[in-house]
Design a protein around this motif. Structure first.
Motif, PDB file in Angstrom:
ATOM      1  N   PRO A  41     -31.217  20.892 -39.573  1.00  0.00           N
ATOM      2  CA  PRO A  41     -30.623  22.573 -39.932  1.00  0.00           C
ATOM      3  C   PRO A  41     -30.176  23.143 -39.443  1.00  0.00           C
ATOM      4  N   LYS A  42     -29.769  23.987 -39.417  1.00  0.00           N
ATOM      5  CA  LYS A  42     -28.777  24.866 -38.656  1.00  0.00           C
ATOM      6  C   LYS A  42     -27.712  24.774 -37.595  1.00  0.00           C
ATOM      7  N   SER A  43     -27.480  23.137 -37.888  1.00  0.00           N
ATOM      8  CA  SER A  43     -26.574  22.752 -37.106  1.00  0.00           C
ATOM      9  C   SER A  43     -25.005  22.660 -37.142  1.00  0.00           C
ATOM     10  N   GLY A  44     -24.961  23.103 -38.073  1.00  0.00           N
ATOM     11  CA  GLY A  44     -23.406  22.816 -39.406  1.00  0.00           C
ATOM     12  C   GLY A  44     -23.152  22.522 -40.044  1.00  0.00           C
ATOM     13  N   THR A  45     -24.185  22.099 -40.759  1.00  0.00           N
ATOM     14  CA  THR A  45     -24.036  21.120 -41.471  1.00  0.00           C
ATOM     15  C   THR A  45     -22.559  21.485 -43.339  1.00  0.00           C
ATOM     16  N   TRP A  47     -20.314  23.800 -42.798  1.00  0.00           N
ATOM     17  CA  TRP A  47     -19.605  24.035 -41.723  1.00  0.00           C
ATOM     18  C   TRP A  47     -18.498  22.473 -42.481  1.00  0.00           C
ATOM     19  N   HIS A 186     -16.475  25.724 -32.820  1.00  0.00           N
ATOM     20  CA  HIS A 186     -15.725  25.738 -32.878  1.00  0.00           C
ATOM     21  C   HIS A 186     -14.699  26.559 -31.560  1.00  0.00           C
ATOM     22  N   CYS A 216     -11.601  27.036 -44.330  1.00  0.00           N
ATOM     23  CA  CYS A 216     -12.973  26.918 -43.229  1.00  0.00           C
ATOM     24  C   CYS A 216     -13.695  27.248 -41.635  1.00  0.00           C
ATOM     25  N   PHE A 218     -14.609  31.185 -40.753  1.00  0.00           N
ATOM     26  CA  PHE A 218     -16.665  32.043 -41.230  1.00  0.00           C
ATOM     27  C   PHE A 218     -16.298  32.911 -42.248  1.00  0.00           C
ATOM     28  N   MET A 221     -15.481  31.207 -45.734  1.00  0.00           N
ATOM     29  CA  MET A 221     -16.085  30.607 -46.150  1.00  0.00           C
ATOM     30  C   MET A 221     -17.645  31.341 -46.302  1.00  0.00           C
ATOM     31  N   MET A 245     -24.516  32.658 -44.318  1.00  0.00           N
ATOM     32  CA  MET A 245     -23.492  32.870 -43.549  1.00  0.00           C
ATOM     33  C   MET A 245     -23.776  33.641 -42.513  1.00  0.00           C
ATOM     34  N   LYS A 247     -24.363  34.859 -38.846  1.00  0.00           N
ATOM     35  CA  LYS A 247     -23.828  35.225 -37.584  1.00  0.00           C
ATOM     36  C   LYS A 247     -21.899  34.640 -37.215  1.00  0.00           C
TER      37      LYS A 247
HETATM   38  P1  A3P Z   1     -25.707  30.956 -37.783  1.00  0.00           P
HETATM   39  O1  A3P Z   1     -27.061  31.296 -38.862  1.00  0.00           O
HETATM   40  O2  A3P Z   1     -25.813  31.300 -36.242  1.00  0.00           O
HETATM   41  O3  A3P Z   1     -25.268  32.259 -38.116  1.00  0.00           O
HETATM   42  P2  A3P Z   1     -26.635  24.870 -41.578  1.00  0.00           P
HETATM   43  O4  A3P Z   1     -25.134  24.917 -42.663  1.00  0.00           O
HETATM   44  O5  A3P Z   1     -26.758  22.992 -40.452  1.00  0.00           O
HETATM   45  O6  A3P Z   1     -28.216  25.128 -42.525  1.00  0.00           O
HETATM   46  O7  A3P Z   1     -25.900  25.582 -40.320  1.00  0.00           O
HETATM   47  C1  A3P Z   1     -26.292  27.370 -40.592  1.00  0.00           C
HETATM   48  C2  A3P Z   1     -25.350  27.768 -39.460  1.00  0.00           C
HETATM   49  O8  A3P Z   1     -23.865  27.209 -39.385  1.00  0.00           O
HETATM   50  C3  A3P Z   1     -25.619  29.618 -40.081  1.00  0.00           C
HETATM   51  O9  A3P Z   1     -25.570  29.534 -37.851  1.00  0.00           O
HETATM   52  C4  A3P Z   1     -23.812  29.420 -40.674  1.00  0.00           C
HETATM   53  O10 A3P Z   1     -23.797  30.515 -40.097  1.00  0.00           O
HETATM   54  C5  A3P Z   1     -23.561  28.731 -39.546  1.00  0.00           C
HETATM   55  N1  A3P Z   1     -21.905  28.159 -40.095  1.00  0.00           N
HETATM   56  C6  A3P Z   1     -21.534  28.080 -40.926  1.00  0.00           C
HETATM   57  N2  A3P Z   1     -20.479  27.934 -41.143  1.00  0.00           N
HETATM   58  C7  A3P Z   1     -19.873  27.992 -40.117  1.00  0.00           C
HETATM   59  C8  A3P Z   1     -18.340  28.087 -39.986  1.00  0.00           C
HETATM   60  N3  A3P Z   1     -17.527  28.600 -40.922  1.00  0.00           N
HETATM   61  N4  A3P Z   1     -18.075  29.334 -38.598  1.00  0.00           N
HETATM   62  C9  A3P Z   1     -18.304  29.489 -38.140  1.00  0.00           C
HETATM   63  N5  A3P Z   1     -20.701  29.154 -38.428  1.00  0.00           N
HETATM   64  C10 A3P Z   1     -20.857  28.842 -39.409  1.00  0.00           C
END
Ligand code: A3P
Length: 285
Positions: A41-45, A47, A186, A216, A218, A221, A245, A247
């Protein structure tokens, strides 16, 4: 409904999973054309779901603007995704947070492709901590310090980040798998999209890269209800407590970690990852 569902040693939110839904995922029959996004989780799924949607639509943003991401790239293991899994036509985009040892046997029997997205675990911990405030299916995280301890011990839901990453890295010679990092997305979204396109054998149509970069981003999205989870009811995600979404930056851990927490984290990282052979673009600070 159980708060926690434990499956093959991993604690998962009981609001999203049952033994039946997890067993279904473990025994999943992959098609050769399937593409599975695997992440902690929270790794860019989300995105990656968006990027692949745009790649496969040849840059047409309409599917990403009209269909929620959990229907475009349904979760193998979640109870809410069964219909989407049944109805999706090939080539299917699929998503999972499950560890490699649960899915590897089914994947190794198939020719499905896997894209594993990893992120600096310090930023994962920060993002996950904030997510616990809005996700009602996760336990109350109390303080950041307490949460970080649990994260390093691997007692958070979804288990240890170290085990997850090592498990999927261990599949590199066994599966058709591409490792991508949040940080490279990024730094160079176009370059990442090109790498994905050649791995998937999905040619880039003229204009796809420009459309993908725009859609795509930030900000795009964050404002897209089909990607930002704002459609999820408040009893599952309490949007008054923060945004999914949040930061979207690299290195936010620097404004959360004390020097002691950072030193502890670095020691633990070294213990767990010191001997691991890592892909060249690995992001760790
Ligand atoms: P932060 O909480 O650091 O902002 P997942 O989708 O794996 O749950 O990851 C969510 C994380 O990806 C969140 O991080 C979210 O803001 C970030 N994220 C999602 N889309 C993004 C994008 N287009 N650009 C940068 N970060 C993105």
């Amino acid at each position: 409904m159980k708060v926690t569902e434990t499956f093959e040693g991993i604690a998962l939110p009981g609001h999203l999973h049952t033994q039946e839904s997890l067993g279904f995922a473990a025994a999943f029959t992959f098609r050769p054309t399937d593409v599975l996004i695997a992440t902690y989780p929270k790794s860019g799924t989300t995105w990656m779901q968006e990027i692949l949607t745009l790649l496969y639509s040849l840059g047409d943003a309409r599917p990403a603007k009209t269909i929620p991401n959990w229907e475009r790239a349904p979760w193998l293991e979640q109870i809410y995704c069964r219909e989407a899994l049944r109805d999706t036509e090939s080539p299917r985009l699929l998503t999972t947070h499950l560890p490699a040892h649960v899915l590897a046997p089914a994947l190794q029997r198939s020719k499905a492709k896997v894209i594993y997205v990893a992120r600096n675990p310090k930023d994962v911990a920060v993002s996950f901590y904030h997510f616990h405030h809005l996700a009602k299916f996760l336990p109350d995280p109390s303080s950041f310090d307490a949460f970080l301890t649990q994260f390093l011990e691997g007692t958070v839901h979804y288990g240890s980040w170290f085990e997850h990453v090592k498990g999927w890295l261990g599949q590199r010679h066994l599966l058709d798998i591409l490792y991508v990092t949040y940080e490279e997305m990024h730094q160079d979204l176009r370059g990442t999209a090109q790498r994905l396109s050649s791995f998937l054998g999905c040619p880039l149509a003229p204009g796809t890269l420009a459309a993908l970069e725009q859609h795509c981003s930030f900000s795009a999205m964050r404002d897209n209800a089909m990607a930002n989870y704002s459609l999820i009811p408040a009893e599952i995600m309490d949007h008054s407590q923060g945004r999914f979404m949040r930061k979207g930056v690299v290195g936010d851990w620097r404004s959360h970690f004390s020097p002691e927490q950072n030193a502890l984290f670095n020691r633990r990282y070294q213990e767990e990852m010191g001997d691991v052979e890592l892909p060249s673009q690995w992001p760790m600070a």
